[in-house]
Design a protein around this motif. Structure first.
Motif, mmCIF file in Angstrom:
data_model
loop_
_atom_site.group_PDB
_atom_site.id
_atom_site.type_symbol
_atom_site.label_atom_id
_atom_site.label_comp_id
_atom_site.label_asym_id
_atom_site.label_seq_id
_atom_site.Cartn_x
_atom_site.Cartn_y
_atom_site.Cartn_z
ATOM 1 N N THR A 1 -3.391 -10.012 4.092
ATOM 2 C CA THR A 1 -3.539 -10.186 2.641
ATOM 3 C C THR A 1 -4.213 -11.505 2.312
ATOM 4 O O THR A 1 -5.109 -11.573 1.452
ATOM 5 N N THR A 2 -3.813 -12.569 3.002
ATOM 6 C CA THR A 2 -4.360 -13.899 2.716
ATOM 7 C C THR A 2 -5.829 -14.003 3.109
ATOM 8 O O THR A 2 -6.628 -14.631 2.414
ATOM 9 N N LEU A 3 -6.196 -13.379 4.222
ATOM 10 C CA LEU A 3 -7.611 -13.345 4.599
ATOM 11 C C LEU A 3 -8.444 -12.663 3.517
ATOM 12 O O LEU A 3 -9.546 -13.106 3.185
ATOM 13 N N GLY A 4 -7.898 -11.583 2.951
ATOM 14 C CA GLY A 4 -8.590 -10.911 1.849
ATOM 15 C C GLY A 4 -8.695 -11.801 0.629
ATOM 16 O O GLY A 4 -9.735 -11.842 -0.045
ATOM 17 N N ASN A 5 -7.625 -12.556 0.325
ATOM 18 C CA ASN A 5 -7.652 -13.463 -0.819
ATOM 19 C C ASN A 5 -8.681 -14.573 -0.629
ATOM 20 O O ASN A 5 -9.384 -14.962 -1.578
ATOM 21 N N LEU A 6 -8.760 -15.095 0.587
ATOM 22 C CA LEU A 6 -9.779 -16.112 0.881
ATOM 23 C C LEU A 6 -11.183 -15.526 0.710
ATOM 24 O O LEU A 6 -12.075 -16.182 0.149
ATOM 25 N N GLY A 7 -11.369 -14.299 1.168
ATOM 26 C CA GLY A 7 -12.666 -13.645 0.985
ATOM 27 C C GLY A 7 -13.025 -13.505 -0.476
ATOM 28 O O GLY A 7 -14.176 -13.755 -0.876
ATOM 29 N N ASN A 8 -12.045 -13.133 -1.297
ATOM 30 C CA ASN A 8 -12.294 -12.989 -2.737
ATOM 31 C C ASN A 8 -12.778 -14.302 -3.346
ATOM 32 O O ASN A 8 -13.692 -14.326 -4.177
ATOM 33 N N THR A 9 -12.135 -15.397 -2.955
ATOM 34 C CA THR A 9 -12.494 -16.692 -3.525
ATOM 35 C C THR A 9 -13.885 -17.118 -3.085
ATOM 36 O O THR A 9 -14.696 -17.591 -3.886
ATOM 37 N N TYR A 10 -14.184 -16.939 -1.789
ATOM 38 C CA TYR A 10 -15.522 -17.298 -1.318
ATOM 39 C C TYR A 10 -16.588 -16.408 -1.953
ATOM 40 O O TYR A 10 -17.692 -16.875 -2.257
ATOM 41 N N GLU A 11 -16.270 -15.136 -2.166
ATOM 42 C CA GLU A 11 -17.233 -14.254 -2.833
ATOM 43 C C GLU A 11 -17.497 -14.734 -4.255
ATOM 44 O O GLU A 11 -18.638 -14.765 -4.714
ATOM 45 N N ALA A 12 -16.421 -15.117 -4.966
ATOM 46 C CA ALA A 12 -16.582 -15.619 -6.339
ATOM 47 C C ALA A 12 -17.427 -16.884 -6.370
ATOM 48 O O ALA A 12 -18.135 -17.147 -7.347
ATOM 49 N N MET A 13 -17.372 -17.664 -5.297
ATOM 50 C CA MET A 13 -18.163 -18.898 -5.212
ATOM 51 C C MET A 13 -19.592 -18.626 -4.753
ATOM 52 O O MET A 13 -20.411 -19.542 -4.689
ATOM 53 N N GLY A 14 -19.880 -17.359 -4.409
ATOM 54 C CA GLY A 14 -21.217 -17.014 -3.959
ATOM 55 C C GLY A 14 -21.465 -17.288 -2.488
ATOM 56 O O GLY A 14 -22.607 -17.186 -2.018
ATOM 57 N N GLU A 15 -20.425 -17.607 -1.728
ATOM 58 C CA GLU A 15 -20.565 -17.873 -0.292
ATOM 59 C C GLU A 15 -20.252 -16.567 0.441
ATOM 60 O O GLU A 15 -19.160 -16.368 0.980
ATOM 61 N N TYR A 16 -21.254 -15.685 0.464
ATOM 62 C CA TYR A 16 -21.032 -14.291 0.846
ATOM 63 C C TYR A 16 -20.724 -14.098 2.332
ATOM 64 O O TYR A 16 -19.910 -13.245 2.685
ATOM 65 N N GLN A 17 -21.399 -14.839 3.195
ATOM 66 C CA GLN A 17 -21.149 -14.620 4.627
ATOM 67 C C GLN A 17 -19.727 -15.018 4.997
ATOM 68 O O GLN A 17 -19.069 -14.334 5.796
ATOM 69 N N GLN A 18 -19.245 -16.116 4.412
ATOM 70 C CA GLN A 18 -17.860 -16.499 4.675
ATOM 71 C C GLN A 18 -16.905 -15.435 4.144
ATOM 72 O O GLN A 18 -15.903 -15.107 4.780
ATOM 73 N N ALA A 19 -17.240 -14.905 2.987
ATOM 74 C CA ALA A 19 -16.406 -13.845 2.410
ATOM 75 C C ALA A 19 -16.354 -12.639 3.348
ATOM 76 O O ALA A 19 -15.280 -12.088 3.611
ATOM 77 N N ILE A 20 -17.512 -12.230 3.844
ATOM 78 C CA ILE A 20 -17.571 -11.070 4.741
ATOM 79 C C ILE A 20 -16.745 -11.307 6.003
ATOM 80 O O ILE A 20 -16.013 -10.417 6.464
ATOM 81 N N ASP A 21 -16.834 -12.519 6.562
ATOM 82 C CA ASP A 21 -16.059 -12.823 7.770
ATOM 83 C C ASP A 21 -14.557 -12.649 7.508
ATOM 84 O O ASP A 21 -13.839 -12.062 8.330
#
Length: 485
Positions: free
Chosen positions: A201-221
């Motif tokens: 769940t937390t990995l998904g939450n981190l992805g959401n935040t990075y996606e919102a910041m526009g840091e897409y590759q980190q979000a995908i990871d």
């Protein structure tokens, strides 16, 4: 038809009610206990009943128990396991179905009447509900209160849960760095305690935040790691969430077929689990992908399905998104009256629920519609207001988009210096974000301007930055472009 809640004498025993002893209870309470017994054992929903009516017996029994201050019995009612694909407790099942306001009524009645550990749970769940309803500051307040109680109790697991939920609310309200700090703390706790569901769940939450910041590759990871754990655990709900998130991020990077594959898989899981909220957001995401593919009728169909579910379950954040997407689609089709109506409704929703990112996005949509009608000053006002909000909340993706829009509108009115100035700022952010689609588009637009000004070296340099390599001469002969990054 299967019964969602247990409806026999055993459930009465579970909450401590003995039908043989009802006559010994004082009359003022006896009627409520009889009502509890009747609702739990006699209530039969019709075959056509909506989900909420399937569990009406449990909800009514809960409220009757609260009337006689039987808080333990009321707590047991909302913790009953439902005979559904997710086998959730009643109060969680209501959230999966999208009945968020009904959940709030349950938590409000129990707050302050049981041990502090239960108050932590009710406060945390209340915050989740208010976040789903788009009331982010209220959600933050509830999660902070929950966290304080958990810290007083020295309950580390409860603290981690509150921190994660607080991080989500902060991310939705645009406070990305603080959200990241909280999620990273939770991730450390999850890994230290070997709590794999919390880690996923937390990995998904981190992805959401990075996606919102526009840091897409980190979000995908992060999403891919979350997906791997979800599959390992057999957690279909988390799997569907991870797939939906991956689809959304792939769409932002222009990987449209991959996005569709992920989103269709996520949609199938949501429907299997009867997860109305997940179904709603996934339909909205599919509409966005088909808009990018210029398949507008299909995009409209998905957005309208999403909007209908959002209205049904009270998900105002997705309601605002779907309204905004419909506005953009009708603009593309040249139906400006419809477009403005949907864009203004989207803006009203964002302001009503205190969603600054949604407000900035809606203002950008309105600006685009005004620009299409050559109402340039109204468009510029909308874009600048969108830019101000994006900078205020630290949203680089929104800032990049607003600057690109301003570059396009200034070029359309013949102000090349202002167009170049805003495009260059937008391009700088796009490079920082690693956004190849925007880099191509903005570089292409800059090349057009430099070419029209006779600045051929600058035009050639812009084209070298773009992987598109379009024939600038052919486009220059077709007239000035009003495309934006």
């Amino acid at each position: 038809m299967k019964r969602v809640l247990p409806s026999d004498v055993s459930v009465l025993e579970q909450i401590g009610i003995d039908l043989r002893l009802l006559k010994t209870i004082q009359p003022s309470k006896r009627s409520h206990y009889r009502a509890v017994a009747n609702w739990l054992t006699q209530y039969r929903p019709t075959n056509e009943a909506i989900n909420l009516e399937q569990v009406r017996g449990g909800i009514e029994a809960f409220h009757h128990l609260c009337e006689v201050r039987d808080w333990l019995g009321a707590k047991e009612i909302i913790n009953l396991r439902c005979n559904t694909p997710t086998y959730e407790k009643l109060h969680h099942q209501l959230g999966t179905w999208g009945y968020q306001r009904e959940r709030i009524l349950l938590y409000e009645r129990l707050l302050g009447h049981l041990e502090p550990a239960w108050d932590v749970i009710w406060l945390d769940n209340s915050g989740i509900v208010y976040c789903a309803l788009g009331q982010y500051q209220t959600a933050i307040d509830y999660h902070q209160h929950s966290l304080e109680l958990a810290q007083q109790m020295n309950d580390r697991k409860a603290q981690a849960r509150s921190l994660g939920n607080l991080g989500n609310a902060l991310s939705y309200s645009g406070q990305y760095q603080t959200a990241l700090d909280y999620h990273l703390k939770v991730l450390a706790i999850a890994r230290e305690t070997k709590n794999r569901p919390m880690e996923a769940t937390t990995l998904g939450n981190l992805g959401n935040t990075y996606e919102a910041m526009g840091e897409y590759q980190q979000a995908i990871d992060y999403y891919q790691n979350s997906l791997a754990i979800a599959k390992e655990l057999g957690d279909r709900h988390e799997e569907g969430r991870a797939l939906g998130n991956l689809g959304s991020t792939c769409e932002a990077l222009g990987r449209y077929q991959k996005a569709i594959d992920c989103l269709q898989h996520s949609l199938a899981i949501a429907r299997d689990l009867e997860d109305r909220s997940g179904e709603c957001s996934t339909l909205e995401s599919l509409g966005t992908v088909y808009e990018a593919l210029e398949q507008y009728e299909q995009a409209i169909a998905y957005c309208k399905q999403s909007l209908a579910i959002a209205n049904e379950i009270g998900d105002r954040a997705v309601e605002g998104l779907s309204l905004g997407n419909l506005g953009s689609l009708y603009e593309i089709l040249g139906d400006y009256d419809q477009a403005i109506t949907f864009a203004q409704l989207s803006l009203a929703v964002a302001r009503d629920i205190g969603d600054p990112e949604g407000e900035a996005r809606a203002l950008g949509n309105l600006g685009s519609i005004y620009a299409a009608q050559e109402q340039y000053q109204q468009a510029i006002d909308c874009y600048y207001n969108s830019l101000i909000i994006a900078r205020t909340i630290g949203d680089p993706q929104g800032e990049k988009r607003a600057l690109g829009d301003l570059g396009g509108i200034f070029y359309a009115v013949g102000d090349d210096d202002q167009a170049i100035h805003h495009y260059q700022q937008s391009l700088t952010i796009a490079k920082t974000l690693g956004d190849p689609v925007s880099i191509d588009s903005i570089s292409d637009n800059l090349a057009i301007i430099y070419y029209s000004l006779g600045q051929y070296e600058q035009a050639a340099e812009c084209l070298r930055q773009s992987s598109v390599r379009k024939d600038i001469s052919a486009r220059n002969q077709s007239g000035r472009s009003d495309s934006t990054g």
